[in-house]
Design a protein around this motif. Structure first.
Motif, short mmCIF file in Angstrom:
data_model
loop_
_atom_site.label_atom_id
_atom_site.label_comp_id
_atom_site.label_asym_id
_atom_site.label_seq_id
_atom_site.Cartn_x
_atom_site.Cartn_y
_atom_site.Cartn_z
N HIS A 133 0.83 -1.21 0.00
CA HIS A 133 0.00 0.00 0.00
C HIS A 133 0.86 1.26 0.00
N PHE A 134 1.91 1.27 0.82
CA PHE A 134 2.75 2.47 0.90
C PHE A 134 3.58 2.65 -0.37
N VAL A 135 3.98 1.55 -1.00
CA VAL A 135 4.69 1.67 -2.28
C VAL A 135 3.77 2.28 -3.32
N ILE A 136 2.54 1.81 -3.38
CA ILE A 136 1.57 2.31 -4.35
C ILE A 136 1.22 3.77 -4.06
N ALA A 137 1.05 4.10 -2.78
CA ALA A 137 0.60 5.44 -2.41
C ALA A 137 1.67 6.51 -2.62
N PHE A 138 2.92 6.15 -2.40
CA PHE A 138 3.99 7.16 -2.47
C PHE A 138 4.86 7.05 -3.72
N ALA A 139 5.10 5.84 -4.20
CA ALA A 139 5.99 5.68 -5.36
C ALA A 139 5.26 5.89 -6.68
N TYR A 140 4.04 5.40 -6.79
CA TYR A 140 3.33 5.51 -8.06
C TYR A 140 3.11 6.95 -8.51
N VAL A 142 5.01 9.43 -8.08
CA VAL A 142 6.29 9.92 -8.59
C VAL A 142 6.53 9.37 -10.00
N VAL A 143 6.22 8.10 -10.20
CA VAL A 143 6.39 7.49 -11.53
C VAL A 143 5.50 8.20 -12.54
N TYR A 146 6.80 11.81 -13.47
CA TYR A 146 8.01 11.93 -14.29
C TYR A 146 8.00 11.01 -15.51
N SER A 147 6.85 10.53 -15.89
CA SER A 147 6.73 9.71 -17.09
C SER A 147 5.67 10.30 -17.99
N ARG A 148 5.48 9.69 -19.14
CA ARG A 148 4.48 10.18 -20.07
C ARG A 148 3.06 10.02 -19.52
N LEU A 149 2.92 9.13 -18.55
CA LEU A 149 1.61 8.94 -17.95
C LEU A 149 1.13 10.20 -17.25
N GLY A 150 2.07 11.04 -16.81
CA GLY A 150 1.69 12.24 -16.08
C GLY A 150 1.94 13.52 -16.85
N LYS A 151 1.94 13.43 -18.21
CA LYS A 151 2.24 14.62 -19.00
C LYS A 151 1.26 15.75 -18.74
N SER A 152 0.02 15.44 -18.64
CA SER A 152 -0.97 16.46 -18.32
C SER A 152 -2.04 15.84 -17.43
N SER A 153 -2.40 16.52 -16.41
CA SER A 153 -3.39 15.99 -15.48
C SER A 153 -4.18 17.13 -14.88
N GLN A 154 -5.29 16.78 -14.27
CA GLN A 154 -6.17 17.77 -13.67
C GLN A 154 -5.96 17.81 -12.16
N HIS A 155 -6.05 18.98 -11.61
CA HIS A 155 -5.87 19.17 -10.18
C HIS A 155 -6.92 20.13 -9.66
N LEU A 156 -7.24 19.96 -8.42
CA LEU A 156 -8.18 20.87 -7.75
C LEU A 156 -7.43 21.52 -6.59
N LEU A 157 -7.27 22.82 -6.68
CA LEU A 157 -6.49 23.57 -5.69
C LEU A 157 -7.43 24.50 -4.93
N ARG A 158 -7.38 24.43 -3.61
CA ARG A 158 -8.20 25.30 -2.77
C ARG A 158 -7.28 26.24 -2.00
N GLY A 225 -2.60 20.58 -16.43
CA GLY A 225 -1.23 20.69 -16.90
C GLY A 225 -0.32 19.81 -16.07
N THR A 226 0.96 20.00 -16.24
CA THR A 226 1.93 19.22 -15.48
C THR A 226 2.94 20.17 -14.85
N THR A 227 3.12 20.02 -13.58
CA THR A 227 4.07 20.85 -12.86
C THR A 227 4.32 20.22 -11.50
N ASN A 228 5.28 20.75 -10.78
CA ASN A 228 5.54 20.32 -9.42
C ASN A 228 4.60 21.10 -8.50
N LEU A 229 3.51 20.46 -8.11
CA LEU A 229 2.51 21.15 -7.33
C LEU A 229 3.03 21.57 -5.96
N SER A 230 3.98 20.81 -5.42
CA SER A 230 4.52 21.17 -4.11
C SER A 230 5.20 22.54 -4.16
#
Length: 252
Positions: A133-140, A142-143, A146-158, A225-230
């Motif tokens: 569970h922790f590998v999936i929650a924290f490592a995935y 990151v993958v 930094y891969s094509r899977l995460g080229k663009s994604s949606q986020h909700l920022l409050r 989009g894709t960016t470092n949200l942190s």
């Protein structure tokens, strides 16, 4: 610790304790991400599943009669799997055509499995799945990031800020500077939620239509989009008149 005969009371307490520890660990990860189901919910689910399994295995020994009364402990385990779906379904909801709560619902389902395995005495498999569970929650993530899977994604920022200070324009400007497209946003007065549905102003592509709200306003931004949200959240948190920043993954 696989118990093949009727266990002593301390063995039962031991497997229940394992269920508590492992379920709390899963819940802690959800708690840190500020999800709707945290440590308490996950721990209760895991502990309850473990107790159900113990009752299923050993709770009816006084009525068993060879050749007359037989029990199938796996039947209770099957009912745990189907019954936990009601809690999971309550955590999943659709908002603005986006599904939210899937990961938390899945973690509740996984916690029930961990508790059931612990109650059955299958400690090593339960610990292994908890680690997964922790590998999936924290490592995935990151993958994906930094891969094509995460080229663009949606986020909700409050973001919560003081109204009338120009903070909203600075917030949106910071998002666009990080390469995120603002698909839409809504502002609301959190204190008004206790009233008749709260005060909500829906805005899209035209900042000049924003109506002034009372001090202490929360804006909910739909970003793409894709960016470092942190890094973005850190930048927003130090802006003048910004009181808090929180990001929700649409699939969490």
């Amino acid at each position: 610790m696989l118990v093949t005969s009727y266990p002593s009371w301390w063995q039962m307490l031991a497997v229940l304790s394992v269920a508590v520890v492992l379920s709390t660990a899963v819940g802690m990860e959800r708690q840190l991400r500020q999800k709707s189901a945290g440590m308490r919910t996950h721990t209760l689910v895991g502990l309850g599943a473990a107790l159900f399994m113990i009752v299923s295995k050993y709770g009816f020994s006084d009525v068993l009669t060879e050749g007359l009364v037989t029990l199938d402990p796996s039947r209770v385990a099957g009912q745990i799997v189907s019954g936990i779906g009601f809690i999971g379904a309550g955590l999943v909801f659709v908002r603005r055509n986006k599904v939210r709560g899937l990961t938390t619902a899945a973690s509740i389902w996984l916690t029930a499995a961990i508790g059931t395995a612990s109650g059955a005495g299958l400690i090593l498999p339960a610990m292994f799945v908890t680690g997964c569970h922790f590998v999936i929650a924290f490592a995935y993530p990151v993958v994906v990031r930094y891969s094509r899977l995460g080229k663009s994604s949606q986020h909700l920022l409050r973001v919560r800020y003081a109204d009338g200070t120009g903070a909203l324009r600075r917030i949106i400007s910071a998002c666009t500077e990080h390469g995120l497209a603002v698909q839409g946003f809504a502002t609301r007065h959190p204190d008004a939620d206790a009233g008749a549905g709260g005060v909500l102003t829906r805005l899209r592509d035209n900042l000049d239509t924003a109506m002034p709200l009372a001090s202490g306003v929360e804006v909910e931004l739909e970003l793409y989009g894709t960016t470092n949200l942190s890094e973005l959240m850190t930048q927003l948190s130090v802006l003048d008149h910004v009181d808090g920043v929180h990001c929700d993954d649409p699939l969490e």
